[in-house]
Design an enzyme around this catalytic site. Structure first.
Site, PDB file in Angstrom:
ATOM      1  N   CYS A   1       6.179  -7.009   6.761  1.00  0.00           N
ATOM      2  CA  CYS A   1       7.306  -6.519   7.554  1.00  0.00           C
ATOM      3  C   CYS A   1       7.729  -7.605   8.530  1.00  0.00           C
ATOM      4  O   CYS A   1       6.896  -8.364   9.033  1.00  0.00           O
ATOM      5  CB  CYS A   1       6.920  -5.255   8.311  1.00  0.00           C
TER       6      CYS A   1
ATOM      7  N   GLU B   1       0.807  -1.217   0.000  1.00  0.00           N
ATOM      8  CA  GLU B   1       0.000   0.000   0.000  1.00  0.00           C
ATOM      9  C   GLU B   1       0.842   1.269   0.000  1.00  0.00           C
ATOM     10  O   GLU B   1       1.952   1.297   0.532  1.00  0.00           O
ATOM     11  CB  GLU B   1      -0.945   0.008   1.221  1.00  0.00           C
TER      12      GLU B   1
ATOM     13  N   SER C   1      12.420   6.744   6.725  1.00  0.00           N
ATOM     14  CA  SER C   1      12.167   6.485   8.144  1.00  0.00           C
ATOM     15  C   SER C   1      12.568   5.056   8.487  1.00  0.00           C
ATOM     16  O   SER C   1      12.222   4.119   7.772  1.00  0.00           O
ATOM     17  CB  SER C   1      10.679   6.692   8.447  1.00  0.00           C
TER      18      SER C   1
ATOM     19  N   CYS D   1       3.443   8.703   0.730  1.00  0.00           N
ATOM     20  CA  CYS D   1       3.972   7.802   1.755  1.00  0.00           C
ATOM     21  C   CYS D   1       4.062   6.428   1.109  1.00  0.00           C
ATOM     22  O   CYS D   1       3.030   5.838   0.764  1.00  0.00           O
ATOM     23  CB  CYS D   1       3.053   7.777   2.974  1.00  0.00           C
TER      24      CYS D   1
ATOM     25  N   GLY E   1       6.893  -1.931   5.757  1.00  0.00           N
ATOM     26  CA  GLY E   1       8.242  -2.459   5.694  1.00  0.00           C
ATOM     27  C   GLY E   1       9.295  -1.542   6.288  1.00  0.00           C
ATOM     28  O   GLY E   1       9.044  -0.377   6.601  1.00  0.00           O
TER      29      GLY E   1
ATOM     30  N   CYS F   1       6.672  -4.717  15.232  1.00  0.00           N
ATOM     31  CA  CYS F   1       6.389  -3.655  16.196  1.00  0.00           C
ATOM     32  C   CYS F   1       4.944  -3.815  16.674  1.00  0.00           C
ATOM     33  O   CYS F   1       4.030  -3.994  15.864  1.00  0.00           O
ATOM     34  CB  CYS F   1       6.597  -2.288  15.567  1.00  0.00           C
TER      35      CYS F   1
ATOM     36  N   HIS G   1       9.820   6.229  19.586  1.00  0.00           N
ATOM     37  CA  HIS G   1       8.571   5.818  20.231  1.00  0.00           C
ATOM     38  C   HIS G   1       8.680   5.438  21.703  1.00  0.00           C
ATOM     39  O   HIS G   1       7.657   5.293  22.375  1.00  0.00           O
ATOM     40  CB  HIS G   1       7.893   4.694  19.452  1.00  0.00           C
TER      41      HIS G   1
ATOM     42  N   CYS H   1      -0.800   6.783  10.010  1.00  0.00           N
ATOM     43  CA  CYS H   1       0.443   6.181  10.484  1.00  0.00           C
ATOM     44  C   CYS H   1       0.174   4.908  11.278  1.00  0.00           C
ATOM     45  O   CYS H   1      -0.597   4.906  12.237  1.00  0.00           O
ATOM     46  CB  CYS H   1       1.182   7.196  11.354  1.00  0.00           C
TER      47      CYS H   1
ATOM     48  N   CYS I   1       1.937  -1.403  15.304  1.00  0.00           N
ATOM     49  CA  CYS I   1       1.817  -1.144  13.866  1.00  0.00           C
ATOM     50  C   CYS I   1       1.107  -2.298  13.169  1.00  0.00           C
ATOM     51  O   CYS I   1       1.493  -3.458  13.322  1.00  0.00           O
ATOM     52  CB  CYS I   1       3.207  -0.934  13.268  1.00  0.00           C
TER      53      CYS I   1
END
Length: 322
Positions: free
Chosen positions: A82, A62, A165, A75, A133, A86, A190, A308, A89
């Site tokens: 991934c 995406e 990032s 973005c 990813g 995390c 974070h 996000c 996410c």
């Protein structure tokens, strides 16, 4: 043909309308045309567009077009799924299939640029590698894609308008410095202590905060490029004044230009919730009082799961992550 391959995102030789039919037929008979294509596009009430792309073999990834008056930002994703898991996410709960190839990343950007022209009559102004990813675990393809995006023969975008990032791969951050890249870097921090960061980001086991501080300083020494610290606020986890003080300590150890405070966008797989506006404001004011350059980044596209941490290719197999 070169223009069709790199400047206009087409999916078939037959779409190359200004070359002869005979040549198009010869190309179709002798060559394949691997490219990503648009699977579905969703439109948010705030103007954000989320597109699900399909690869030649049917994998999904995406990308998001985020419009404001001043900017049109893409973005983009660098992997299908991934591997970092995390806990906050949505992408971290999807099985990683493979890296995106450099030309697929370029096509992703070119297709979002085409959307921006069609919907807003403006080209992309910025690109952030903050989609699905970990970009630094697809190092060569990401850098090759950026080389093509910034080339006059590609999209001709300034590298200063591109931000990569990372969740924090210290070795590869240093490699970016050695390679003298010209784009900006953002670290998804974070949590400002190893104990808390370990709880939400397993990558911290092998890339603790000390190693990341060292890597960021090395990167800046080699490139002098802008560095941003990204910090999502989670209710009753990392949003106290004590947490803010821990963040200030990290901020003062690295040459960061900015701390981006990010609204948390809840996902169905995770236990985290968004803090109150009062707590967010108190956290931000404490940073400002201590002379920290901080900005609150409001999420866009939440109604279509485009904000996000929400990219998840709904319908894909979800991993059982505890």
């Amino acid at each position: 043909m070169y223009d069709w391959l790199w400047l206009k995102p087409v999916q078939r030789f037959d779409d190359m309308t200004n070359i002869s039919k005979d040549l198009r037929e010869k190309l179709s008979s002798n060559f394949s045309f691997p490219s990503i294509s648009v699977d579905t596009t969703q439109h948010s009430e705030d103007g954000t567009l989320k597109t699900r792309f399909r690869t030649t073999e049917g994998h999904l990834t995406e990308g998001v077009l985020i419009p404001t008056e001043e900017r049109k930002t893409a973005c983009v994703s660098s992997q299908i799924g991934c591997s970092l898991s995390c806990k906050f996410c949505a992408t971290g709960y999807i099985e990683r299939k493979r890296n995106l190839n450099f030309d697929e990343i370029f096509d992703e950007v070119a297709l979002i640029n085409q959307q921006s022209l069609e919907v807003y009559d403006k080209k992309l102004t910025n690109i952030v590698f903050m989609g699905m990813g970990e970009p630094l675990l697809n190092y060569k393809n990401v850098l090759r894609a950026i080389e093509r995006i910034t080339s006059p023969e590609g999209l001709g975008m300034s590298p200063r308008r591109i931000t990569v990032s990372t969740a924090g791969v210290a070795k590869q951050i240093k490699q970016l410095g050695d390679d003298k890249v010209r784009f900006k870097l953002a670290l998804s921090l974070h949590a400002a202590t190893d104990r808390k960061r370990h709880e939400i980001m397993p990558i911290n086991d092998s890339n603790n905060i000390k190693s990341l501080v060292e890597a960021l300083n090395y990167f800046y020494k080699q490139t002098k490029n802008e560095i941003t610290l990204e910090y999502i606020l989670f209710n009753n986890f990392n949003d106290s004044i004590e947490d803010a003080d821990d963040l200030i300590k990290v901020y003062r150890q690295v040459p960061a230009d900015l701390i981006n405070l990010i609204e948390y966008n809840p996902i169905e797989f995770a236990k985290f919730t968004k803090p109150s506006e009062e707590k967010v404001e108190a956290f931000m004011k404490h940073l400002e009082k201590n002379k920290v350059n901080v900005r609150l980044r409001r999420s866009r596209g939440k109604d279509i799961d485009a904000a996000c941490g929400q990219l998840a290719n709904k319908g894909c197999r979800i991993l059982n992550i505890k």
